[in-house]
Design a protein around this motif. Structure first.
Motif, PDB file in Angstrom:
ATOM      1  N   GLY A 112       0.810  -1.214   0.000  1.00 60.01           N
ATOM      2  CA  GLY A 112       0.000   0.000   0.000  1.00 60.01           C
ATOM      3  C   GLY A 112       0.839   1.257   0.000  1.00 60.01           C
ATOM      4  N   TYR A 118       4.996   6.422  -1.340  1.00 62.11           N
ATOM      5  CA  TYR A 118       5.540   6.965  -0.092  1.00 62.11           C
ATOM      6  C   TYR A 118       6.938   6.431   0.218  1.00 62.11           C
ATOM      7  CZ  TYR A 118       0.595   8.051   0.755  1.00 62.11           C
ATOM      8  OH  TYR A 118      -0.692   8.490   0.653  1.00 62.11           O
ATOM      9  N   ASP A 407      -1.293  -4.346  -4.708  1.00 61.15           N
ATOM     10  CA  ASP A 407      -2.308  -3.333  -4.458  1.00 61.15           C
ATOM     11  C   ASP A 407      -3.670  -3.982  -4.221  1.00 61.15           C
ATOM     12  OD1 ASP A 407      -3.003  -0.751  -4.133  1.00 61.15           O
ATOM     13  OD2 ASP A 407      -3.124  -0.264  -6.261  1.00 61.15           O
TER      14      ASP A 407
ATOM     15  N   GLN B  62      -7.603   7.739  -2.173  1.00 58.76           N
ATOM     16  CA  GLN B  62      -7.199   6.763  -1.162  1.00 58.76           C
ATOM     17  C   GLN B  62      -5.882   7.212  -0.558  1.00 58.76           C
ATOM     18  OE1 GLN B  62      -7.417   2.681  -1.929  1.00 58.76           O
ATOM     19  NE2 GLN B  62      -9.360   2.776  -2.981  1.00 58.76           N
ATOM     20  N   LEU B  63      -5.615   6.743   0.640  1.00 56.27           N
ATOM     21  CA  LEU B  63      -4.359   7.123   1.286  1.00 56.27           C
ATOM     22  C   LEU B  63      -3.224   6.199   0.895  1.00 56.27           C
ATOM     23  CD1 LEU B  63      -5.557   7.994   4.903  1.00 56.27           C
ATOM     24  CD2 LEU B  63      -5.133   9.528   2.992  1.00 56.27           C
ATOM     25  N   THR B  64      -3.554   4.981   0.500  1.00 57.26           N
ATOM     26  CA  THR B  64      -2.499   4.020   0.156  1.00 57.26           C
ATOM     27  C   THR B  64      -2.833   3.347  -1.178  1.00 57.26           C
ATOM     28  OG1 THR B  64      -3.583   2.243   1.345  1.00 57.26           O
ATOM     29  CG2 THR B  64      -1.991   3.530   2.580  1.00 57.26           C
ATOM     30  N   GLY B  65      -1.860   2.650  -1.704  1.00 51.38           N
ATOM     31  CA  GLY B  65      -2.060   1.926  -2.964  1.00 51.38           C
ATOM     32  C   GLY B  65      -1.871   2.835  -4.166  1.00 51.38           C
ATOM     33  N   ALA B  67      -3.916   3.812  -6.282  1.00 49.49           N
ATOM     34  CA  ALA B  67      -5.003   4.784  -6.452  1.00 49.49           C
ATOM     35  C   ALA B  67      -4.673   6.097  -5.743  1.00 49.49           C
ATOM     36  CB  ALA B  67      -6.304   4.209  -5.916  1.00 49.49           C
ATOM     37  N   ALA B  68      -3.794   6.052  -4.768  1.00 46.13           N
ATOM     38  CA  ALA B  68      -3.456   7.277  -4.029  1.00 46.13           C
ATOM     39  C   ALA B  68      -2.696   8.264  -4.909  1.00 46.13           C
ATOM     40  CB  ALA B  68      -2.618   6.923  -2.801  1.00 46.13           C
ATOM     41  N   TYR B 275     -14.014   6.972  10.745  1.00 45.97           N
ATOM     42  CA  TYR B 275     -12.598   6.769  11.095  1.00 45.97           C
ATOM     43  C   TYR B 275     -12.063   5.499  10.434  1.00 45.97           C
ATOM     44  CZ  TYR B 275      -8.575   5.363  13.896  1.00 45.97           C
ATOM     45  OH  TYR B 275      -7.341   4.926  14.294  1.00 45.97           O
ATOM     46  N   ARG B 277     -13.201   3.875   7.796  1.00 45.70           N
ATOM     47  CA  ARG B 277     -13.131   3.999   6.342  1.00 45.70           C
ATOM     48  C   ARG B 277     -11.971   4.903   5.904  1.00 45.70           C
ATOM     49  NH1 ARG B 277     -16.054   1.286   2.258  1.00 45.70           N
ATOM     50  NH2 ARG B 277     -17.285  -0.135   3.480  1.00 45.70           N
ATOM     51  N   LEU B 279      -9.338   6.309   7.674  1.00 43.59           N
ATOM     52  CA  LEU B 279      -7.968   6.176   8.165  1.00 43.59           C
ATOM     53  C   LEU B 279      -7.488   4.739   8.282  1.00 43.59           C
ATOM     54  CD1 LEU B 279      -8.084   9.066  10.752  1.00 43.59           C
ATOM     55  CD2 LEU B 279      -7.125   9.074   8.467  1.00 43.59           C
ATOM     56  N   GLN B 280      -8.361   3.841   8.731  1.00 48.30           N
ATOM     57  CA  GLN B 280      -7.886   2.460   8.840  1.00 48.30           C
ATOM     58  C   GLN B 280      -7.872   1.773   7.476  1.00 48.30           C
ATOM     59  OE1 GLN B 280     -10.190   0.574  12.016  1.00 48.30           O
ATOM     60  NE2 GLN B 280      -8.398   0.808  13.323  1.00 48.30           N
ATOM     61  N   PHE B 281      -8.913   2.017   6.686  1.00 50.13           N
ATOM     62  CA  PHE B 281      -8.972   1.381   5.375  1.00 50.13           C
ATOM     63  C   PHE B 281      -8.535   2.334   4.260  1.00 50.13           C
ATOM     64  CE2 PHE B 281     -12.504  -0.974   7.650  1.00 50.13           C
ATOM     65  CZ  PHE B 281     -11.651  -1.970   8.089  1.00 50.13           C
ATOM     66  N   SER B 282      -8.101   3.517   4.654  1.00 50.26           N
ATOM     67  CA  SER B 282      -7.448   4.456   3.727  1.00 50.26           C
ATOM     68  C   SER B 282      -8.354   5.004   2.626  1.00 50.26           C
ATOM     69  CB  SER B 282      -6.225   3.791   3.056  1.00 50.26           C
ATOM     70  OG  SER B 282      -5.349   3.317   4.037  1.00 50.26           O
ATOM     71  N   GLN B 283      -9.673   4.806   2.752  1.00 49.20           N
ATOM     72  CA  GLN B 283     -10.586   5.290   1.702  1.00 49.20           C
ATOM     73  C   GLN B 283     -11.092   6.681   2.073  1.00 49.20           C
ATOM     74  OE1 GLN B 283     -12.892   1.827   2.367  1.00 49.20           O
ATOM     75  NE2 GLN B 283     -12.426   1.009   0.367  1.00 49.20           N
TER      76      GLN B 283
END
Lengths: 452, 313
Positions: A112, A118, A407, B62-65, B67-68, B275, B277, B279-283
């Protein structure tokens, strides 16, 4: 009037300055890579045993660097957190470009963060490092991410197995030989239940266990029966791969027979009543667990020490689930050192990562956290050389199963957690849980990550 | 206000004939001085994030992946997804229950009861009782949560289990067996003080002669409260209801520290859903859309309260 205007101007200026100051990140670096001055490199650890281990190694690194004519200081960012807290916090730091220069990362987080850009790719550093030649080829291969690059230097690994209370099973007169199939194991678990009236096995399930329901619970069982659920070449998940349904059915079988500690699995910290209370007390007899169980969890300095651990506890490989499956261990990449792409001290951070992933410093960490070495030159290095369980895990790595994913792993983890939650709440059987998973995961992953 | 008027008047000179336009020009530095910092903070820390949140809610950020790296505009997809998502709708329902039982019924009724009782001249030990009720508000949220986690602990050493044990009951894991009721009780405990303070202040403004007149007309204490006191303090009551509804809808820490939304999602109120969605699941796109829906609900509720109370906000 002029005076009032001046006061207003100063007040407004102060507020703006304060806001800007609050928004900007403080830098404690004495210097940056490439400059002549000293460099302070920060390293983050979030598990107490790792914090303690690395804290002892820092002076040695600084002295080593000094011998090489490099003025590098290390600042240890010791922040004891749960896995989910760590992920949430560091993700924010990475986005804000405020993360420490070197981060010790659980492997499940790497896809991720690497995907989002990052983390800095480490391939160029690794090519020029002599220690890289000592990494096992299968570990090197597993480190490579979807885009063909390596983003975290793995320094500990392990094998996920089923730990069981040999002392109790022997006392109950129950067979302790490796169960060949899940049917065989479930039959033994039912015998235990008849003797104790308790719930004899804990496997991460539900939402309270967070991402570990996938990485430590569901995925190891899935990987042993079906390796086609993710393709590194296409970067797509095959949610219709048959293993998913089989594992949901297994979870439901264990639930319906009353073998899982359902109430404990719904505890906000489900590992505490299960792994840290009931397994040490002998009220749960079987637990899915990685190599770290020998040290981090139940070792003498672990979270919940079990006296006489090596005599009382032993391990089985996961039994075969579907017809033709053989017992297997699930290997995990454990932890690796990653460097934020925004770090101004990448060179120094990499030197620290290499130091901590070599020889005695690595041996010390492996023993502290209870992990197997990813390198072939550690077997004779003390204190690792004195740990037969860890050495055995290192040997088992070569024959263990591992399915690297990319991913979307977080979204799949989320959907699996929600679907297994339905099972342990008694709201779904295996088929219904699978249907819920399929719908949820398809929604969450989106069309680009799901195989048609 | 008096100072500004005096300053402006003095600046107008002996004739006092300064035009409003000129007066405004002369007083703007003071207005800027007084309102500027607060306005700037509101813009930077409330308005701008809210506008950015509204923008994010229309994207698949998204925060990760991968897609971010390249978020796409998705229109109202996130809203459509959420409004047809049973988990989100269930979290809204639980939030409604949480607000109804803990804020609207629990805190308001008990806060009013405490305020009315402490207003009685014959009640002894008012200071002690008042201090006891105020204490939960002083305790930091995390400390309060940890204290209640100990009270509701599942083993026999838990305070509540010790009490029930005196009557022969087995130890119960309260946060597992009755999770929503447990967090409702804790939130009531924590919120009574604020209700009591507001209602005490309102009760002090009720003219004593009206009460006395009603009493002389033969009204019972309950009738006096229902037909005299309550209508007179309607404004503060609705204002309190508005404030407590908003703060309880946004409640996060207390519930998160006690149950993290569990067991089985039974205490996953909207704030915890958001929270998880975001922050934990990054969506962050979906989390932002959920926040916007919650914001809209709060605004609607606020308008209803203001209309009902005719409170000027």
């Amino acid at each position: 009037m002029k005076r009032i205007r001046m006061i207003a101007l100063v007040a407004a200026g102060t507020v703006v300055a304060s806001a800007l100051s609050a928004c900007s990140g403080g830098s404690e670096d004495g210097g940056k890579d490439g400059s002549d001055g000293p460099v302070t490199v920060s390293v983050m650890e979030f598990q107490q045993s790792r914090i303690d281990a690395v804290a002892k190694l820092i002076p040695g690194f600084e002295a080593d660097m000094k011998k090489q004519g490099k003025d590098i200081k290390v600042k240890l960012v010791a922040d004891p957190l749960t896995d989910d807290q760590f992920k949430t916090k560091v993700t924010q730091q990475l986005i804000a470009k405020q993360a420490p220069d070197l981060i010790d990362i659980g492997d499940s987080l790497v896809p991720g963060w690497a995907g989002a850009g990052y983390l800095a790719p480490l391939d160029d550093y690794l090519k020029g490092w002599d220690g890289w030649d000592h990494y096992y080829p299968h570990i090197k291969k597993a480190m490579v991410r979807q885009d063909g690059k390596i983003y975290a230097l793995v320094h500990d690994t392990g094998v996920q197995n089923l730990f069981y209370r040999k002392d109790q099973l022997t006392q109950f007169g129950i067979d302790t030989a490796q169960p060949a199939t899940w049917d065989d194991l479930i039959s033994r678990l039912e015998q235990i239940k008849q003797k104790t009236g308790g719930t004899p096995i804990v496997i991460p399930a539900g939402t309270a266990w967070g991402g570990s329901t996938w990485t430590e619970g569901f995925q190891p069982i899935l990987g042993g029966t079906d390796k086609n659920y993710y393709s590194l070449e296409t970067g797509k998940w095959d949610l219709k791969s048959p293993g998913f349904r089989a594992v949901f059915d297994l979870y439901h079988t264990m639930y319906s027979k009353g073998l899982l500690p359902v109430q404990d699995l719904e505890n906000p910290n489900p590992w505490e009543p299960t792994k840290y209370v009931k397994f040490p007390e002998g009220k749960i007899q079987v637990s899915a667990q990685g190599t770290s169980g020998w040290k981090f969890d139940w070792g003498p300095q672990g979270k919940a020490p079990i006296k006489g651990l090596n005599e009382k506890v032993d391990t089985w490989q996961y039994p075969g689930l579907r017809s033709g499956d053989a017992p297997f261990g699930w290997s995990g990449l454990g932890f690796g050192y990653g460097i934020p792409a925004s770090s101004p001290n990448k060179d120094a951070a990499m030197l620290l990562a290499q130091y901590l992933s070599t020889g005695k410093p690595l041996a010390d960490q492996l023993v502290s956290s209870g992990a197997a070495s990813p390198r072939d030159d550690l077997a004779d290095v003390k204190p690792y050389a004195d740990e037969p369980k860890l050495l055995q895990a290192g040997k088992d790595l070569a024959t263990s199963v591992y399915v690297p994913t990319g991913d979307g792993a977080e979204q799949v983890a989320q959907a699996v957690a929600a679907a297994t939650e339905l099972i342990i709440n008694g709201k779904a059987d295996g088929a219904q849980a699978y249907d819920a998973f399929l719908k949820n995961a398809t929604d969450l992953l989106g069309p680009t990550l799901v195989k048609e | 206000m008096t100072t500004i008027a005096a300053t402006a008047s003095a600046a107008a000179g002996p004739t006092g004939q300064a035009s409003p336009k000129r007066r405004r020009r002369r007083t703007w530095p003071v207005v800027l001085l007084l309102l500027g910092p607060a306005a700037l903070l509101i813009v930077v820390f409330i308005l701008a994030p809210a506008v950015y949140g509204a923008y994010l809610s229309l994207t698949n950020t998204q925060l990760t992946g991968f897609a971010a790296r390249d978020p796409q505009f998705v229109g109202v997809d996130n809203y459509t997804y959420l409004l047809s998502n049973s988990e989100f709708l269930a979290s809204l329902g639980r939030t409604g229950e949480f607000v109804l039982y803990s804020a609207i019924i629990g805190q308001t009724v008990l806060g009013m009861t405490a305020a009315v009782l402490l207003a009685r001249p014959w009640v002894r030990g008012k200071g002690l009782v008042g201090a006891a009720i105020l204490m939960p508000m002083v305790v930091p949220e995390v400390v309060a949560s940890l204290a209640w986690a100990s009270v509701l602990s599942n083993n026999s050493a838990g305070t509540l289990n010790r009490l029930t044990g005196l009557f022969g009951a087995d130890a119960t894991d309260w946060l597992q067996v009755v999770p929503l009721a447990s967090v409702v009780v804790v939130n009531i405990w924590r919120g009574i003080a604020f209700a009591m303070i507001m209602f005490q202040a309102a009760l002090e403004d009720v003219p004593g002669e009206l009460i006395e007149a009603a009493r002389m007309d033969g009204a019972t204490a309950l009738q006096i409260f229902r037909f005299v006191t309550l209508p007179l303090i309607r404004g503060p009551v609705f204002l309190y209801l508005l404030l407590t509804t908003i703060s309880t809808i946004g409640a996060f820490g207390l519930v998160y520290f006690l149950t993290q939304g569990g067991p089985g999602g039974r205490t996953t109120i909207s704030a915890i859903y958001i929270y998880e969605r975001a922050l934990q699941f990054s969506q962050i796109g979906i989390g932002s859309a959920a926040s916007m829906i919650l914001l809209a609900l709060v605004l609607v509720l606020g308008l209803v309260y203001v209309r009902l109370a005719k409170v000027e906000v």
